[in-house]
Design a protein around this motif. Sequence first.
Motif, PDB file in Angstrom:
ATOM      1  N   GLY A 262       1.057  -1.320   0.282  1.00 53.58           N
ATOM      2  CA  GLY A 262       0.115  -0.011  -0.186  1.00 53.58           C
ATOM      3  C   GLY A 262       1.224   0.873   0.113  1.00 53.58           C
ATOM      4  O   GLY A 262       0.741   2.356  -1.125  1.00 53.58           O
ATOM      5  N   ARG A 263       2.065   1.233   1.081  1.00 54.09           N
ATOM      6  CA  ARG A 263       2.922   2.534   1.393  1.00 54.09           C
ATOM      7  C   ARG A 263       3.757   2.986  -0.855  1.00 54.09           C
ATOM      8  O   ARG A 263       4.050   3.742  -1.494  1.00 54.09           O
ATOM      9  CB  ARG A 263       3.791   2.326   1.851  1.00 54.09           C
ATOM     10  N   LEU A 264       3.562   1.391  -0.956  1.00 52.53           N
ATOM     11  CA  LEU A 264       3.855   1.543  -2.343  1.00 52.53           C
ATOM     12  C   LEU A 264       3.335   2.356  -3.845  1.00 52.53           C
ATOM     13  O   LEU A 264       3.991   2.877  -4.475  1.00 52.53           O
ATOM     14  CB  LEU A 264       5.021   0.090  -3.033  1.00 52.53           C
ATOM     15  N   ARG A 265       2.296   1.701  -3.441  1.00 51.11           N
ATOM     16  CA  ARG A 265       1.151   2.609  -4.183  1.00 51.11           C
ATOM     17  C   ARG A 265       0.807   3.591  -4.225  1.00 51.11           C
ATOM     18  O   ARG A 265       0.659   4.118  -5.504  1.00 51.11           O
ATOM     19  CB  ARG A 265      -0.194   1.347  -3.827  1.00 51.11           C
ATOM     20  N   ARG A 266       0.614   3.841  -2.867  1.00 55.56           N
ATOM     21  CA  ARG A 266       0.473   5.066  -2.538  1.00 55.56           C
ATOM     22  C   ARG A 266       1.891   6.472  -3.118  1.00 55.56           C
ATOM     23  O   ARG A 266       1.558   7.269  -3.795  1.00 55.56           O
ATOM     24  CB  ARG A 266       0.285   5.947  -1.715  1.00 55.56           C
ATOM     25  N   SER A 267       2.983   5.834  -3.962  1.00 52.80           N
ATOM     26  CA  SER A 267       4.358   6.369  -3.628  1.00 52.80           C
ATOM     27  C   SER A 267       4.492   6.468  -4.686  1.00 52.80           C
ATOM     28  O   SER A 267       4.359   7.914  -6.299  1.00 52.80           O
ATOM     29  CB  SER A 267       5.597   5.785  -3.030  1.00 52.80           C
ATOM     30  N   ALA A 268       3.435   5.542  -5.476  1.00 56.35           N
ATOM     31  CA  ALA A 268       3.587   5.578  -7.656  1.00 56.35           C
ATOM     32  C   ALA A 268       2.403   6.313  -7.944  1.00 56.35           C
ATOM     33  O   ALA A 268       3.029   6.763  -8.596  1.00 56.35           O
ATOM     34  CB  ALA A 268       3.475   3.994  -7.275  1.00 56.35           C
ATOM     35  N   LEU A 269       1.236   6.599  -6.849  1.00 59.39           N
ATOM     36  CA  LEU A 269       0.405   7.591  -7.765  1.00 59.39           C
ATOM     37  C   LEU A 269       0.660   8.953  -7.449  1.00 59.39           C
ATOM     38  O   LEU A 269       0.736   9.593  -8.244  1.00 59.39           O
ATOM     39  CB  LEU A 269      -0.779   7.256  -6.949  1.00 59.39           C
ATOM     40  N   ALA A 270       1.605   8.939  -6.201  1.00 61.31           N
ATOM     41  CA  ALA A 270       2.197  10.851  -5.853  1.00 61.31           C
ATOM     42  C   ALA A 270       3.450  10.403  -7.254  1.00 61.31           C
ATOM     43  O   ALA A 270       3.525  11.714  -7.636  1.00 61.31           O
ATOM     44  CB  ALA A 270       2.815  10.333  -4.275  1.00 61.31           C
ATOM     45  N   LEU A 271       4.106  10.230  -7.402  1.00 64.08           N
ATOM     46  CA  LEU A 271       4.973  10.032  -8.317  1.00 64.08           C
ATOM     47  C   LEU A 271       4.296  10.489  -9.671  1.00 64.08           C
ATOM     48  O   LEU A 271       4.731  11.339 -10.532  1.00 64.08           O
ATOM     49  CB  LEU A 271       6.090   8.941  -9.077  1.00 64.08           C
ATOM     50  N   ALA A 272       3.005   9.440  -9.900  1.00 65.25           N
ATOM     51  CA  ALA A 272       3.035   9.514 -11.064  1.00 65.25           C
ATOM     52  C   ALA A 272       1.529  11.388 -11.936  1.00 65.25           C
ATOM     53  O   ALA A 272       1.487  11.936 -12.614  1.00 65.25           O
ATOM     54  CB  ALA A 272       2.107   8.875 -11.493  1.00 65.25           C
ATOM     55  N   ARG A 273       1.615  11.435 -10.249  1.00 63.62           N
ATOM     56  CA  ARG A 273      -0.084  13.021 -10.043  1.00 63.62           C
ATOM     57  C   ARG A 273       1.462  14.113  -9.941  1.00 63.62           C
ATOM     58  O   ARG A 273       1.194  15.140 -10.423  1.00 63.62           O
ATOM     59  CB  ARG A 273      -0.290  12.766  -8.357  1.00 63.62           C
ATOM     60  N   ASP A 274       2.856  13.895  -8.357  1.00 59.74           N
ATOM     61  CA  ASP A 274       3.412  14.894  -8.893  1.00 59.74           C
ATOM     62  C   ASP A 274       4.818  14.831  -9.726  1.00 59.74           C
ATOM     63  O   ASP A 274       5.643  16.133  -9.836  1.00 59.74           O
ATOM     64  CB  ASP A 274       3.771  15.225  -7.112  1.00 59.74           C
ATOM     65  N   GLY A 275       4.916  14.486 -10.159  1.00 59.42           N
ATOM     66  CA  GLY A 275       6.145  13.815 -10.855  1.00 59.42           C
ATOM     67  C   GLY A 275       7.546  13.859 -10.076  1.00 59.42           C
ATOM     68  O   GLY A 275       7.440  13.265  -8.726  1.00 59.42           O
ATOM     69  N   VAL A 276       8.480  14.051 -10.291  1.00 60.25           N
ATOM     70  CA  VAL A 276       9.670  14.462  -9.494  1.00 60.25           C
ATOM     71  C   VAL A 276       9.673  15.163  -8.466  1.00 60.25           C
ATOM     72  O   VAL A 276      10.550  15.128  -7.261  1.00 60.25           O
ATOM     73  CB  VAL A 276      10.776  14.950 -10.948  1.00 60.25           C
ATOM     74  N   ASN A 277       9.100  15.718  -7.739  1.00 61.76           N
ATOM     75  CA  ASN A 277       8.157  16.805  -7.007  1.00 61.76           C
ATOM     76  C   ASN A 277       7.880  16.187  -5.785  1.00 61.76           C
ATOM     77  O   ASN A 277       7.036  16.702  -4.590  1.00 61.76           O
ATOM     78  CB  ASN A 277       7.455  18.070  -7.179  1.00 61.76           C
ATOM     79  N   ALA A 278       7.253  15.078  -6.094  1.00 61.81           N
ATOM     80  CA  ALA A 278       6.308  13.936  -5.172  1.00 61.81           C
ATOM     81  C   ALA A 278       8.065  14.150  -3.867  1.00 61.81           C
ATOM     82  O   ALA A 278       8.428  13.187  -3.928  1.00 61.81           O
ATOM     83  CB  ALA A 278       6.215  12.488  -6.254  1.00 61.81           C
ATOM     84  N   PRO A 279       6.600  13.410  -2.733  1.00 61.66           N
ATOM     85  CA  PRO A 279       7.907  12.875  -2.121  1.00 61.66           C
ATOM     86  C   PRO A 279       8.416  11.931  -1.682  1.00 61.66           C
ATOM     87  O   PRO A 279       7.815  10.312  -2.738  1.00 61.66           O
ATOM     88  CB  PRO A 279       6.859  12.608  -0.920  1.00 61.66           C
ATOM     89  N   THR A 280       9.596  11.761  -1.159  1.00 63.19           N
ATOM     90  CA  THR A 280      10.665  10.316  -1.460  1.00 63.19           C
ATOM     91  C   THR A 280       9.813   9.390  -0.841  1.00 63.19           C
ATOM     92  O   THR A 280       9.027   9.119   0.524  1.00 63.19           O
ATOM     93  CB  THR A 280      11.724  10.410  -0.432  1.00 63.19           C
ATOM     94  N   PRO A 281      10.113   7.897  -1.390  1.00 64.12           N
ATOM     95  CA  PRO A 281       9.353   6.793  -1.081  1.00 64.12           C
ATOM     96  C   PRO A 281      10.218   6.476   0.256  1.00 64.12           C
ATOM     97  O   PRO A 281      10.694   6.820   0.509  1.00 64.12           O
ATOM     98  CB  PRO A 281       8.866   6.190  -1.923  1.00 64.12           C
TER      99      PRO A 281
END
Length: 508
Positions: free
Chosen positions: A199-218
């Motif tokens: 679940g943590r990985l899924r949220r990180s992947a979705l954040a990366l897809a949404r915010d790009g490189v500015n997403a929080p570090t997994p």
Amino acid sequence: MNLRTRLLLALLATSAVTLGVAALALLSPLQAKLDSQSRDAVKGAALATRQELETKLGQTRGSVTPDVDDILDTLSQRTDGRVGLFTADQRNVYAFSGITDPNADDLRQVVASGKSRGTSSRDGNGYAVAIAPHAKGVNVDRDIPVADQFFVLMVQKSDPGGSAVDVVRSAFLTAAVFGLGVALLLGIALSTGLSRRLGRLRRSALALARDGVNAPTPPVDDGRDEVGDLARALSSMQQALKRQEEARRAFVATASHELRTPLTSLQGNLELLLEDLDAGHLDVEDAGAVLRGGQEQLRRLANLASELLDLSRLDAGVELRHEPVEIGELARAVAAEFALRADARDVTLDVVPPTGPVWASGDPGAVARVARILIDNALRFTPPGEAIRIAAKYHGDRATLEVADRGPGVPMDEHDVIFERFQRGSRTGGEGGFGLGLAIGRELARRLDGELALATQTSSSGARFVLTLPIEMPRGSGDGSEPEDDHDENEAGDAPAEAPTLRATRDV
């Protein structure tokens, strides 16, 4: 159905099937084995008692005395079963004691054949033994000689292996229930932890897809399993994306600056020429200077276009040829292309003549492109009055092309950085291109099964780049084309040494 539920059901199903198979494989053979051993024990006890009964019945002339009862009781205790002694003639069978419902057919067959056999009835399974008294005389109950008197000893035991199997079955069921409970608890713990990590990985992947490189570090996952590897791979991917984005932004900024400068210069020069032409008083000398400046700016634009084209071809995976290339002659030809530019900068191109042809495996165009990148890079940073040393030679089982200059050099911590795309060294002093040349050169070298590296210098100034390629001789090569180990004093780690040189001029 989510992953957690599927994992839990799969674990429980696996445990249940395993226990079921174990029960089938254990209990049925155990029952058969115990039954067989019990029957063998009953048979052995009956046969062992037969002689004693025959002797005792012969002494009592076929009468069942207390001694006979004692023998039967002892046999019953030994076998833990029912014991019956039957008198018989050729026509009738008479129950005497112990077993309440003997199988008459089994008794008749024993009477008829005089042979022992296994028996079965509602009292259980057992064994029937023919008893013939040894003594002579007259039966006390019937006026028949003892020699004609015939007895059948029957021993039966109900479900001989049943009690032991019941104990094993009960223990097995208890262990199965306990094992399923443990499997359930472990399954809940495992599936919960796994689903939480995923679940943590899924949220990180979705954040990366949404915010790009500015997403929080997994989040950091230290697990030494596939999920941990996936988390670390996702983190590495995000870091790589950040580096690429930073490189892209740096390239856009650099390219914008580098493009704006020549374009602005060209635009201004052309406007001046146009004004002079419109006014009708063109100064030929000034016009020539303007055109020469424009030509230099166009050369810079052409270099950028060439580098971007090479980069796109590498990314597209264009196949390179592998054939014998004489890199000594190729180095001379490429150096000749830079002769005018070297003279303009008051820099000497010293092409060191090898002792013989230096053959390598590669694509002639790709090898020439790497040589151009290295010589162009050296010309950018070599001060006026200095020399650039170009040497092709064999080194062990590899062919090398070295380009050494006397420029500002490259700090140790930047030896790998300068080979990355859009990266330039800190000592360029404003010179240099877009940070693509060395990256293209290394990629081309590796596509040719070789390597492009910056050799370590003992002095603080200058840089020596070494292109290494596999050796490949042309077919039918004769004397003079064999590779020789070159133990030149200019090994990796040494500064460029003075050697006999060939000056590249316009006539080369």
